[in-house]
Design a protein around this motif. Structure first.
Motif, PDB file in Angstrom:
ATOM      1  N   TYR A   5      -4.614   5.232   9.826  1.00 34.51           N
ATOM      2  CA  TYR A   5      -4.353   4.666   8.505  1.00 34.51           C
ATOM      3  C   TYR A   5      -3.068   5.263   7.924  1.00 34.51           C
ATOM      4  O   TYR A   5      -2.183   4.548   7.448  1.00 34.51           O
ATOM      5  N   LEU A  41      10.046  -0.167   4.352  1.00 37.41           N
ATOM      6  CA  LEU A  41      10.443  -0.662   3.037  1.00 37.41           C
ATOM      7  C   LEU A  41      11.625   0.111   2.476  1.00 37.41           C
ATOM      8  O   LEU A  41      12.501  -0.457   1.828  1.00 37.41           O
ATOM      9  N   VAL A  42      11.622   1.421   2.735  1.00 36.69           N
ATOM     10  CA  VAL A  42      12.606   2.273   2.071  1.00 36.69           C
ATOM     11  C   VAL A  42      13.935   2.279   2.814  1.00 36.69           C
ATOM     12  O   VAL A  42      15.001   2.207   2.204  1.00 36.69           O
ATOM     13  N   ILE A  81       5.946   2.285   4.803  1.00 40.65           N
ATOM     14  CA  ILE A  81       6.776   2.866   3.747  1.00 40.65           C
ATOM     15  C   ILE A  81       8.212   3.013   4.245  1.00 40.65           C
ATOM     16  O   ILE A  81       9.172   2.629   3.572  1.00 40.65           O
ATOM     17  N   MET A 120      15.069  -2.684  -5.803  1.00 38.38           N
ATOM     18  CA  MET A 120      16.369  -2.756  -5.150  1.00 38.38           C
ATOM     19  C   MET A 120      16.731  -4.197  -4.821  1.00 38.38           C
ATOM     20  O   MET A 120      17.846  -4.651  -5.048  1.00 38.38           O
ATOM     21  N   ALA A 163       6.667   2.933  -2.686  1.00 36.80           N
ATOM     22  CA  ALA A 163       7.727   2.427  -1.825  1.00 36.80           C
ATOM     23  C   ALA A 163       7.940   0.936  -2.035  1.00 36.80           C
ATOM     24  O   ALA A 163       9.056   0.434  -2.067  1.00 36.80           O
ATOM     25  N   LEU A 164       6.810   0.266  -2.203  1.00 29.30           N
ATOM     26  CA  LEU A 164       6.874  -1.186  -2.403  1.00 29.30           C
ATOM     27  C   LEU A 164       7.595  -1.509  -3.707  1.00 29.30           C
ATOM     28  O   LEU A 164       8.465  -2.393  -3.755  1.00 29.30           O
ATOM     29  N   LEU A 184       0.520   3.342   7.241  1.00 30.02           N
ATOM     30  CA  LEU A 184       1.146   3.277   5.928  1.00 30.02           C
ATOM     31  C   LEU A 184       2.529   3.935   5.937  1.00 30.02           C
ATOM     32  O   LEU A 184       3.447   3.454   5.287  1.00 30.02           O
ATOM     33  N   TYR A 237       9.763   0.374  -5.215  1.00 31.95           N
ATOM     34  CA  TYR A 237      11.183   0.720  -5.040  1.00 31.95           C
ATOM     35  C   TYR A 237      11.920  -0.402  -4.333  1.00 31.95           C
ATOM     36  O   TYR A 237      12.987  -0.845  -4.767  1.00 31.95           O
ATOM     37  N   GLN A 238      11.304  -0.879  -3.281  1.00 33.83           N
ATOM     38  CA  GLN A 238      11.942  -1.926  -2.482  1.00 33.83           C
ATOM     39  C   GLN A 238      12.149  -3.189  -3.319  1.00 33.83           C
ATOM     40  O   GLN A 238      13.185  -3.812  -3.275  1.00 33.83           O
ATOM     41  N   ASN A 280      19.970  -6.264  -6.258  1.00 34.84           N
ATOM     42  CA  ASN A 280      20.894  -6.851  -5.301  1.00 34.84           C
ATOM     43  C   ASN A 280      21.082  -8.327  -5.551  1.00 34.84           C
ATOM     44  O   ASN A 280      22.196  -8.837  -5.678  1.00 34.84           O
ATOM     45  N   TYR A 329     -11.409  15.380   0.899  1.00 42.73           N
ATOM     46  CA  TYR A 329     -10.196  15.183   1.713  1.00 42.73           C
ATOM     47  C   TYR A 329     -10.102  13.761   2.241  1.00 42.73           C
ATOM     48  O   TYR A 329      -9.035  13.170   2.271  1.00 42.73           O
ATOM     49  N   PHE A 330     -11.223  13.287   2.657  1.00 43.18           N
ATOM     50  CA  PHE A 330     -11.252  11.946   3.230  1.00 43.18           C
ATOM     51  C   PHE A 330     -10.744  10.916   2.219  1.00 43.18           C
ATOM     52  O   PHE A 330      -9.870  10.113   2.519  1.00 43.18           O
ATOM     53  N   LEU A 362      -7.040  11.487   1.484  1.00 41.65           N
ATOM     54  CA  LEU A 362      -6.176  11.018   2.573  1.00 41.65           C
ATOM     55  C   LEU A 362      -6.099   9.499   2.620  1.00 41.65           C
ATOM     56  O   LEU A 362      -5.166   8.937   3.172  1.00 41.65           O
ATOM     57  N   LEU A 363      -7.080   8.868   2.055  1.00 38.53           N
ATOM     58  CA  LEU A 363      -7.022   7.408   1.984  1.00 38.53           C
ATOM     59  C   LEU A 363      -6.206   6.957   0.785  1.00 38.53           C
ATOM     60  O   LEU A 363      -5.428   6.015   0.870  1.00 38.53           O
ATOM     61  N   VAL A 364      -6.357   7.658  -0.330  1.00 35.78           N
ATOM     62  CA  VAL A 364      -5.736   7.212  -1.581  1.00 35.78           C
ATOM     63  C   VAL A 364      -4.253   7.586  -1.635  1.00 35.78           C
ATOM     64  O   VAL A 364      -3.409   6.759  -1.996  1.00 35.78           O
ATOM     65  N   PRO A 413      -1.736   8.157   0.638  1.00 40.24           N
ATOM     66  CA  PRO A 413      -0.766   7.285   1.323  1.00 40.24           C
ATOM     67  C   PRO A 413      -0.695   5.901   0.699  1.00 40.24           C
ATOM     68  O   PRO A 413       0.382   5.307   0.640  1.00 40.24           O
ATOM     69  N   ALA A 414      -1.824   5.443   0.175  1.00 41.37           N
ATOM     70  CA  ALA A 414      -1.811   4.132  -0.457  1.00 41.37           C
ATOM     71  C   ALA A 414      -0.925   4.149  -1.698  1.00 41.37           C
ATOM     72  O   ALA A 414      -0.161   3.212  -1.937  1.00 41.37           O
ATOM     73  N   LEU A 468       1.575   6.227  -2.186  1.00 35.80           N
ATOM     74  CA  LEU A 468       2.946   6.325  -1.678  1.00 35.80           C
ATOM     75  C   LEU A 468       3.474   4.953  -1.286  1.00 35.80           C
ATOM     76  O   LEU A 468       4.608   4.589  -1.587  1.00 35.80           O
ATOM     77  N   PHE A 469       2.617   4.230  -0.635  1.00 34.32           N
ATOM     78  CA  PHE A 469       3.007   2.894  -0.188  1.00 34.32           C
ATOM     79  C   PHE A 469       3.331   2.001  -1.381  1.00 34.32           C
ATOM     80  O   PHE A 469       4.330   1.280  -1.388  1.00 34.32           O
TER      81      PHE A 469
END
Lengths: 249, 603
Positions: free
Chosen positions: A137, A148-149, A145, B480, B473-474, A141, B476-477, B484, B458-459, B462-464, B466-467, B469-470
Motif C-alpha cells: 500500500y 504526481l510531483v 506521489i 501547478m 501531492a495531488l 502510494l 500540489y499537482q 500552467n 501503527y497499522f 501507516l494506512l492514513v 501515506p493517504a 501525503l498522496f
C-alpha cells in the motif's frame, strides 16, 4: 495521548522482556534435563508475563508431548503454527502428535479447488498478510506521489512503470487479508484437552449425550453460551461441551 | 311345489352352520323382504343347539292383515359332529301369501322349552302392489341390484387415526349356486398401507341372515388397511366374475316341470358383481401431549430391550436386542433412536420382522439386533431410548422407554494401547514411534500476547499517513497544472491585442528617417505574437528557433516560411545600413499584418 501510548509501549516492557528471555532459557535447560513439568511452568511464566512466540509455543508443545499430554501438545503446536505457518519443525511434530489422537474423523474430501483455495488463504498468517498489505500500500502510494510531483518527463515515465504493478500487488494482498480475517472469524479452532469429553445436545449438564470425543481432537467453536461452547467437528457433527475441556488455538 | 321348496332348503343346509352348544337358538329368515301382493313368502325358523331336536312343534308367526298363512312345508334336520360335539339344526319352513300392500314386521317366534322361553328375531318386510314392484324399490335395501347374489364390503371402522387398521372384508352373499369366482378388479387402496389376510386356498362358506334373509356367504378377500395420512379416503370396490348355475325357471306349477328343473338341466352363466366403495375418515392425531419421539405409529405395542452380557473385554462383541411387538402396522416400525457411545464400534442392526396376518387384526413383532464392539476399557452407559405410539383404545399417546444399560468393559488380553485408536493410515503407521524434533534453543523475539499488528495504532497510521501525503501531492499537482494552464491561456488571449498595439506603433514610425525603429517595432510585433501564441519566452527568441517551434505545431510550411522570411527581413533592415523606400516599408507593413492574421487563423 496516542504518543504517550506509543512511548509506554516502547519503553515499559523492557524489564519484562529480559525476564521472559531468562525464563525461556531456564525452560530449555530443564527440558534438556528431562524435567518437563518444571520446563512447562517456566515456559508458561513467559506467557503469564504477556509474551508469546512461535518457538515458545513449540517448546511448550514438545514438553507436553514428552508428558504424553497429546491435547496440550497439539494445542501449543497449533498456536506455534499460527505464528509461523511454514516452520518445518512445528509441522513435523504436529503431524506426529496427531497420530496419537484417538478419534479418526473421516473428513469428506473437499475437492481440488477448495483444497487449493484453503491452502492459499492459510499460506500466510494474518499478521504476515497485514504487513505485506501495508507494505504494498505504501509503495503504491509512494509511486503515485512521485508520479504526481516529479516534472521531469523521463523520470515520470519510469515511475509510471512502477505504479501499475504496485497497485496490483496491493489489491491482491488487500483481498487476501480481508478473506483471511473472514476465515479466522469463521474458524475459531479448539483442541480437546480432556481424556474423554461427552458432547451434549444443549449447553447444560443434564442434556442428552450426542457423542463423545477424545484428547487432541481439533474442532471448530461456533458459538458460546455461559461456560459451554457450541462445537462442530470436521465431519459436520455438532453439539455442546464445557469450555474448560477445550483449549482455544 | 312342496318338493321344490324342500329341495331348496336342503341346498341351504348343505352349507356349514355355526356351532351353538348348550342352548337353543332360534333364527328366523325369509326368502325375500320385498314382495308383491299375491306372491309367496317362505319363512324359515332354524333351531340350533344340542336340544334342538327335542323341540317338536314350532308355532308359525302371525301374518296379521298382510300375510295369510298357507301352511307348513315340513322340517329338515342337519346333524354335525365336530370334535366330539354334536350340533343339530332343525329348520321349520312356513309358507305365507302376501295379501295386502304395506310395511309389516313379522313378530318373533317364541318357544317354551324346559321352563325357558326362547325368542327369534323379528323380520320387517314390505309388500307392494302388483305391477309396482320396480327394480328400484326392490334394490332399496340391497347392496347390489341382484337380490340373490351380491358382494358387500364390510369395514371394521369408518373413523380411524393414521396407521390404525381398518379391517376390510369382501363377503359374497348368494342364494344361488355359485360354482366359480374370479376376481376382475382388485380394490383400489390408495392412501393406505395394505396387509392382506391369509384366508386359505379354499373359501369357507357360512350361513348368514342378512336383513332377515338367509344367504350362503363366503369371505373373498380380507385386508388390514393402514391409512398413511389424515383426510377423507375411499376404499374402492372389488369386482368379481361369478359362474352361477341357473335353472330354466318356468312359471309353471306342474310337478313334472319341477322334476325337470333339476340341476342336470341347469346352465351356467357369468355374472359380474361389485361391492360399493366405502368412505373412510382418517382423523389427524391429537396435537396435545404429542411426544417428541412420536413417529406416527398407532395400535398397541410392547418394547423389550435386552443386552446379552454386561461384562465384556475390549474388542469383544455384545448384542443389544430391541424387540417391539404388538398390534398395528409392524412393517413401518422405525429403527430405534438409539444412542451408542462413540467408544463402541457399531454396525447397522439386523432387522427381522414377523407379521401374523390371520385372526382379527395385524399383529407381530420386529426385532433390531445391534452388534457393539467396545474399543476402550471403562464403564460405558447406553442411555434409555423412547418409543412412542398412539394407543387407539385409550385415544392417547403412550411412550415406552428401554432400560438404561451399564456395561463394564475390561481391558482385553490382546495387545492394545489405550492411547492409540484403531485404523491407522499407512502414513501414520510410519510415524508411530518416531520421536519429535528437538526444542528451539535460540532465544526468540517475543511479541506481546495477542498483539495484532492489524489492530494496532501503527497499522492505522501507516494506512492514513501515506493517504494524506498522496492527497497533498495531488493538490500540489492540480495547483501547478492550473497555474500552467492559466498563464498560457492569458498570453494567448493577450497576443492579438499586443500585436495590434505594436503594429500601430510600427505605423507611427513609418518614414525614411525612422526606418530602424519601424523595422525594430515590426520585428517585435511578429516575434512577440508568435511567442505569446505558443506560450514560449519571447526574450532572446531567434527566428530559427521560432521556425522549429511553429513547424512542430504542424503548421503549413509555406506560411511558416513567409513568416520567418518577414522576421528575417525586419532583422536585416534593423541592423543593416541599407535603406528602404517608403513604399517598400508600407508593403512590408501590409505583409506583416496579413501574416499575423494568417497565423492567428492557423493557430
Amino acid at each position: 495521548m496516542t504518543s504517550l501510548m506509543i512511548l509506554m509501549f516502547l519503553f515499559m516492557p523492557q524489564a519484562d522482556l529480559g525476564q521472559a528471555g531468562f525464563s525461556f532459557e531456564n525452560g530449555n535447560q530443564l527440558y534438556q534435563n528431562g524435567k518437563y513439568e518444571q520446563a512447562i511452568s517456566q515456559y508458561r511464566s513467559v506467557i503469564d508475563l504477556g509474551y508469546e512466540s512461535a518457538s515458545l509455543y513449540y517448546n511448550l508443545g514438545n514438553a507436553y508431548f514428552k508428558l504424553n499430554d497429546i491435547g496440550h501438545a497439539i494445542l501449543y503446536y497449533e498456536k506455534a503454527k499460527k505464528l509461523a505457518p511454514r516452520d518445518a519443525d512445528i509441522l513435523h511434530n504436529l503431524k506426529i502428535a496427531r497420530v496419537y489422537v484417538v478419534d479418526k474423523i473421516q473428513v469428506p474430501n473437499p475437492g481440488f479447488i477448495i483444497k487449493q483455495w484453503n491452502r492459499l488463504i492459510t499460506f500466510f498468517n494474518t499478521h504476515q498478510l497485514s504487513v505485506m498489505m501495508v507494505a504494498f500500500y505504501i509503495f503504491f502510494l509512494l509511486t503515485l506521489i512521485l508520479y504526481l510531483v516529479i516534472r521531469k518527463s523521463h523520470i515520470k515515465s519510469l515511475i509510471k512503470f512502477l505504479v501499475y504493478p504496485s497497485a496490483f500487488a496491493f489489491a491482491v494482498f488487500l483481498l487476501l487479508f480481508l478473506l483471511r480475517l473472514d476465515y479466522d472469524r469463521n474458524h475459531q479452532r479448539g483442541i480437546v484437552l480432556e481424556e474423554k469429553v461427552t458432547v451434549m445436545s444443549a449447553p447444560s449438564e443434564d442434556a442428552k449425550e450426542v457423542f463423545s470425543i477424545h484428547r487432541g481432537l481439533e474442532l471448530i467453536i461456533t458459538d458460546q453460551s455461559g461456560d459451554y461452547y457450541r462445537i462442530r467437528l470436521a465431519d459436520g457433527k455438532e453439539g455442546w461441551l464445557p469450555g474448560s475441556d477445550v483449549g482455544r488455538i | 311345489m312342496v318338493f321344490k321348496y324342500a329341495k331348496m332348503i336342503c341346498l341351504l343346509l348343505l352349507l356349514t352352520l355355526p356351532v351353538q352348544a348348550q342352548t337353543v337358538q332360534i333364527t328366523a329368515s325369509v326368502d325375500q323382504t320385498t314382495l308383491a301382493v299375491n306372491q309367496q313368502l317362505v319363512l324359515s325358523v332354524e333351531l340350533t343347539g344340542e336340544d334342538a331336536n327335542r323341540i317338536t312343534s314350532v308355532p308359525p308367526p302371525d301374518g296379521g292383515d298382510y300375510l295369510r298363512f298357507y301352511g307348513s312345508r315340513g322340517t329338515s334336520q342337519n346333524i354335525q359332529f365336530i370334535n366330539g360335539k354334536t350340533s343339530i339344526s332343525i329348520t321349520h319352513t312356513f309358507v305365507y301369501m302376501a295379501v295386502k300392500a304395506g310395511s309389516y314386521t313379522i313378530s318373533p317366534v317364541t318357544i317354551k322349552y324346559k321352563d325357558k322361553t326362547y325368542q327369534s328375531n323379528s323380520i320387517p318386510i314390505s309388500i307392494v302392489k302388483t305391477g309396482t314392484s320396480s327394480p328400484g324399490s326392490r334394490s332399496e335395501n340391497r347392496e347390489d341390484d341382484s337380490e340373490d347374489l351380491f358382494l358387500r364390503m364390510l369395514t371394521s371402522k369408518q373413523r380411524v387415526y393414521p396407521n390404525e387398521p381398518v379391517i376390510v372384508t369382501f363377503r359374497i352373499y348368494a342364494k344361488v349356486s355359485v360354482t366359480g369366482i374370479n376376481p376382475v378388479q382388485m380394490p383400489e387402496t390408495t392412501g393406505f398401507w395394505a396387509e392382506e389376510f391369509d384366508l386359505g386356498t379354499r373359501l369357507q362358506t357360512q350361513n348368514e341372515v342378512y336383513k332377515g334373509v338367509r344367504y350362503a356367504v363366503a369371505d373373498i378377500k380380507k385386508y388390514a388397511l393402514f391409512p398413511t395420512s389424515p383426510g377423507k379416503k375411499t376404499i374402492g370396490p372389488l369386482t368379481l366374475d361369478c359362474q352361477v348355475r341357473v335353472r330354466n325357471r318356468r312359471q309353471s306349477k306342474d310337478v313334472f316341470d319341477s322334476f325337470f328343473n333339476d340341476s342336470f338341466f341347469s346352465r351356467t352363466v357369468t355374472r359380474k358383481i361389485s361391492s360399493k366403495p366405502v368412505a373412510i375418515e382418517v382423523l389427524p392425531f391429537p396435537a396435545t401431549n404429542k411426544p417428541s419421539e412420536f413417529s406416527g405409529l398407532a395400535g398397541r405395542f410392547d418394547l423389550n430391550a435386552t443386552l446379552d452380557k454386561n461384562n465384556v473385554k475390549t474388542n469383544e462383541g455384545i448384542t443389544l436386542r430391541v424387540r417391539i411387538s404388538g398390534q398395528g402396522n409392524i412393517s413401518i416400525i422405525p429403527k430405534p433412536d438409539l444412542f451408542i457411545p462413540a467408544d463402541f464400534e457399531q454396525y447397522e442392526p439386523t432387522v427381522t420382522q414377523n407379521i401374523n396376518r390371520s385372526g382379527n387384526g395385524i399383529s407381530g413383532h420386529k426385532t433390531f439386533e445391534y452388534v457393539l464392539i467396545p474399543r476402550f476399557p471403562g464403564q460405558q452407559r447406553i442411555r434409555p431410548f423412547a418409543f412412542s405410539y398412539f394407543d387407539t383404545g385409550k385415544k392417547d399417546y403412550v411412550t415406552l422407554r428401554s432400560p438404561e444399560f451399564t456395561i463394564n468393559v475390561e481391558k482385553g488380553d490382546e495387545e492394545y494401547n489405550s492411547g492409540i485408536g484403531s485404523g491407522f493410515s499407512k502414513e501414520e503407521i510410519e510415524l508411530i514411534g518416531q520421536d519429535i524434533r528437538f526444542i528451539k534453543l535460540h532465544s526468540p523475539r517475543f511479541s506481546p500476547l495477542e498483539s495484532r499488528f492489524y489492530q494496532s495504532f501503527y497499522f492505522v497510521a501507516l494506512l492514513v499517513f501515506p493517504a494524506l501525503l498522496f492527497l497533498l501531492a495531488l493538490a500540489y499537482q492540480r495547483h501547478m497544472e492550473k497555474l500552467n494552464k492559466n498563464r498560457a491561456y492569458a498570453r494567448r488571449r493577450g497576443a492579438n491585442r499586443l500585436a495590434r498595439k505594436r503594429l500601430s506603433q510600427t505605423k507611427a514610425c513609418l518614414g525614411e528617417s525612422t526606418q530602424k525603429e519601424f523595422y525594430s517595432e515590426m520585428s517585435r510585433a511578429l516575434l512577440g505574437f508568435a511567442a505569446d501564441k505558443l506560450n514560449i519566452s519571447s526574450a532572446g527568441i531567434i527566428s530559427t528557433e521560432l521556425e522549429k517551434s511553429l513547424k512542430a505545431r504542424g503548421l503549413d510550411a509555406e506560411l511558416v516560411d513567409m513568416y520567418i522570411a518577414l522576421v528575417q527581413k525586419c532583422d536585416l533592415y534593423r541592423f543593416a545600413t541599407t535603406s528602404s523606400s517608403r513604399e517598400e516599408m508600407e508593403q512590408a507593413f501590409k505583409k506583416a499584418k496579413e501574416a499575423i492574421i494568417k497565423l492567428e487563423k492557423a493557430l
